[in-house]
Design a protein around this motif. Sequence first.
Motif, PDB file in Angstrom:
ATOM      1  N   MET A 106       0.812  -1.182   0.000  1.00 15.81           N
ATOM      2  CA  MET A 106       0.000   0.000   0.000  1.00 15.81           C
ATOM      3  C   MET A 106       0.871   1.268   0.000  1.00 15.81           C
ATOM      4  SD  MET A 106      -3.202   1.231   2.333  1.00 15.81           S
ATOM      5  CE  MET A 106      -4.060  -0.272   2.121  1.00 15.81           C
ATOM      6  N   PHE A 107       1.988   1.221   0.722  1.00 15.52           N
ATOM      7  CA  PHE A 107       2.891   2.359   0.796  1.00 15.52           C
ATOM      8  C   PHE A 107       3.446   2.694  -0.590  1.00 15.52           C
ATOM      9  CE2 PHE A 107       7.140   3.940   2.615  1.00 15.52           C
ATOM     10  CZ  PHE A 107       6.661   5.224   2.763  1.00 15.52           C
ATOM     11  N   ALA A 108       3.848   1.684  -1.345  1.00 10.37           N
ATOM     12  CA  ALA A 108       4.369   1.897  -2.704  1.00 10.37           C
ATOM     13  C   ALA A 108       3.281   2.458  -3.613  1.00 10.37           C
ATOM     14  CB  ALA A 108       4.923   0.597  -3.272  1.00 10.37           C
ATOM     15  N   VAL A 109       2.056   2.017  -3.418  1.00 11.11           N
ATOM     16  CA  VAL A 109       0.939   2.520  -4.219  1.00 11.11           C
ATOM     17  C   VAL A 109       0.712   4.005  -3.907  1.00 11.11           C
ATOM     18  CG1 VAL A 109      -1.554   2.335  -4.619  1.00 11.11           C
ATOM     19  CG2 VAL A 109      -0.162   0.266  -4.446  1.00 11.11           C
ATOM     20  N   ALA A 110       0.783   4.373  -2.631  1.00 12.90           N
ATOM     21  CA  ALA A 110       0.601   5.779  -2.247  1.00 12.90           C
ATOM     22  C   ALA A 110       1.652   6.658  -2.913  1.00 12.90           C
ATOM     23  CB  ALA A 110       0.671   5.914  -0.732  1.00 12.90           C
ATOM     24  N   ARG A 111       2.874   6.204  -2.910  1.00 10.45           N
ATOM     25  CA  ARG A 111       3.934   6.979  -3.568  1.00 10.45           C
ATOM     26  C   ARG A 111       3.666   7.124  -5.062  1.00 10.45           C
ATOM     27  NH1 ARG A 111       9.215   4.429  -0.487  1.00 10.45           N
ATOM     28  NH2 ARG A 111       9.336   6.046   1.123  1.00 10.45           N
ATOM     29  N   GLU A 112       3.205   6.052  -5.671  1.00 10.40           N
ATOM     30  CA  GLU A 112       2.909   6.102  -7.115  1.00 10.40           C
ATOM     31  C   GLU A 112       1.736   7.037  -7.399  1.00 10.40           C
ATOM     32  OE1 GLU A 112       3.275   5.825 -11.028  1.00 10.40           O
ATOM     33  OE2 GLU A 112       4.725   5.063  -9.569  1.00 10.40           O
ATOM     34  N   GLY A 162      -8.867  15.615  -6.136  1.00 15.45           N
ATOM     35  CA  GLY A 162      -7.653  15.369  -5.359  1.00 15.45           C
ATOM     36  C   GLY A 162      -7.797  14.308  -4.294  1.00 15.45           C
ATOM     37  N   ALA A 163      -8.934  13.646  -4.230  1.00 12.98           N
ATOM     38  CA  ALA A 163      -9.144  12.641  -3.182  1.00 12.98           C
ATOM     39  C   ALA A 163      -8.086  11.541  -3.237  1.00 12.98           C
ATOM     40  CB  ALA A 163     -10.543  12.039  -3.295  1.00 12.98           C
ATOM     41  N   SER A 164      -7.622  11.214  -4.437  1.00 11.90           N
ATOM     42  CA  SER A 164      -6.581  10.184  -4.553  1.00 11.90           C
ATOM     43  C   SER A 164      -5.307  10.636  -3.855  1.00 11.90           C
ATOM     44  CB  SER A 164      -6.294   9.880  -6.033  1.00 11.90           C
ATOM     45  OG  SER A 164      -5.894  11.064  -6.731  1.00 11.90           O
ATOM     46  N   HIS A 165      -4.938  11.890  -4.050  1.00 13.10           N
ATOM     47  CA  HIS A 165      -3.732  12.410  -3.392  1.00 13.10           C
ATOM     48  C   HIS A 165      -3.934  12.529  -1.883  1.00 13.10           C
ATOM     49  CE1 HIS A 165      -1.257  14.197  -6.926  1.00 13.10           C
ATOM     50  NE2 HIS A 165      -1.742  12.998  -7.213  1.00 13.10           N
ATOM     51  N   ALA A 166      -5.119  12.938  -1.474  1.00  2.73           N
ATOM     52  CA  ALA A 166      -5.402  13.050  -0.049  1.00  2.73           C
ATOM     53  C   ALA A 166      -5.245  11.702   0.640  1.00  2.73           C
ATOM     54  CB  ALA A 166      -6.808  13.613   0.162  1.00  2.73           C
ATOM     55  N   SER A 167      -5.766  10.656   0.018  1.00  5.79           N
ATOM     56  CA  SER A 167      -5.632   9.312   0.599  1.00  5.79           C
ATOM     57  C   SER A 167      -4.169   8.878   0.664  1.00  5.79           C
ATOM     58  CB  SER A 167      -6.429   8.300  -0.226  1.00  5.79           C
ATOM     59  OG  SER A 167      -7.796   8.568  -0.123  1.00  5.79           O
ATOM     60  N   ALA A 168      -3.433   9.165  -0.386  1.00  4.23           N
ATOM     61  CA  ALA A 168      -2.015   8.797  -0.397  1.00  4.23           C
ATOM     62  C   ALA A 168      -1.247   9.561   0.676  1.00  4.23           C
ATOM     63  CB  ALA A 168      -1.419   9.067  -1.780  1.00  4.23           C
ATOM     64  N   LEU A 169      -1.585  10.816   0.883  1.00  6.06           N
ATOM     65  CA  LEU A 169      -0.918  11.610   1.921  1.00  6.06           C
ATOM     66  C   LEU A 169      -1.240  11.084   3.315  1.00  6.06           C
ATOM     67  CD1 LEU A 169      -1.364  15.057   0.234  1.00  6.06           C
ATOM     68  CD2 LEU A 169       0.853  14.045   0.869  1.00  6.06           C
TER      69      LEU A 169
END
Length: 176
Positions: free
Chosen positions: A1-7, A26-33
Amino acid sequence: MFAVAREVLRQPPFPATPGGGRTEAGASHASALNILGELGTAEDAEAIASALGTDAASSVVRERAVDAAGPCLERWETPDGRVVAALEELIFDDSAGTDLRVDAVHALFGLDAPPVTAVLVRTARSAPFPVQVEAAVGLTYEHLVDRHGELLREVVASWPREAGERAGIVRDELGG
């Protein structure tokens, strides 16, 4: 999941859901952050700094970037200068909401690093009142209060007597 967030953070953010959907831009970026806030390493500093500094970012992205910055700065051996600079820029961004600016100050609390202290001092001297108060609270940490007591006394003297509970923290730390 961590690698996916970075991607995810390397890609453009997803747009809002069309037709009245509930997904904000931007919800995708918010979740990754959110994930970076829990697991981010120093190599994630650029992504966090970038999210903090993106004027076009949705408010939720900037909020999550601030939320991620604090725990990451605490966790990293040395606070990353890019993240500290991006937080400082946000703190002094008049177009940003006061609550977000206050949260950006909170992200710097408790860090014993000269660049962080410099931001707190600058903020205590010249930011709008609620943001200034939070910076002053940040300067009451044990490793800072003795070195910055004179500044704090000057700042507190300029505040109205009924400045609120957060101002009371600073007054109490200074002995009244």
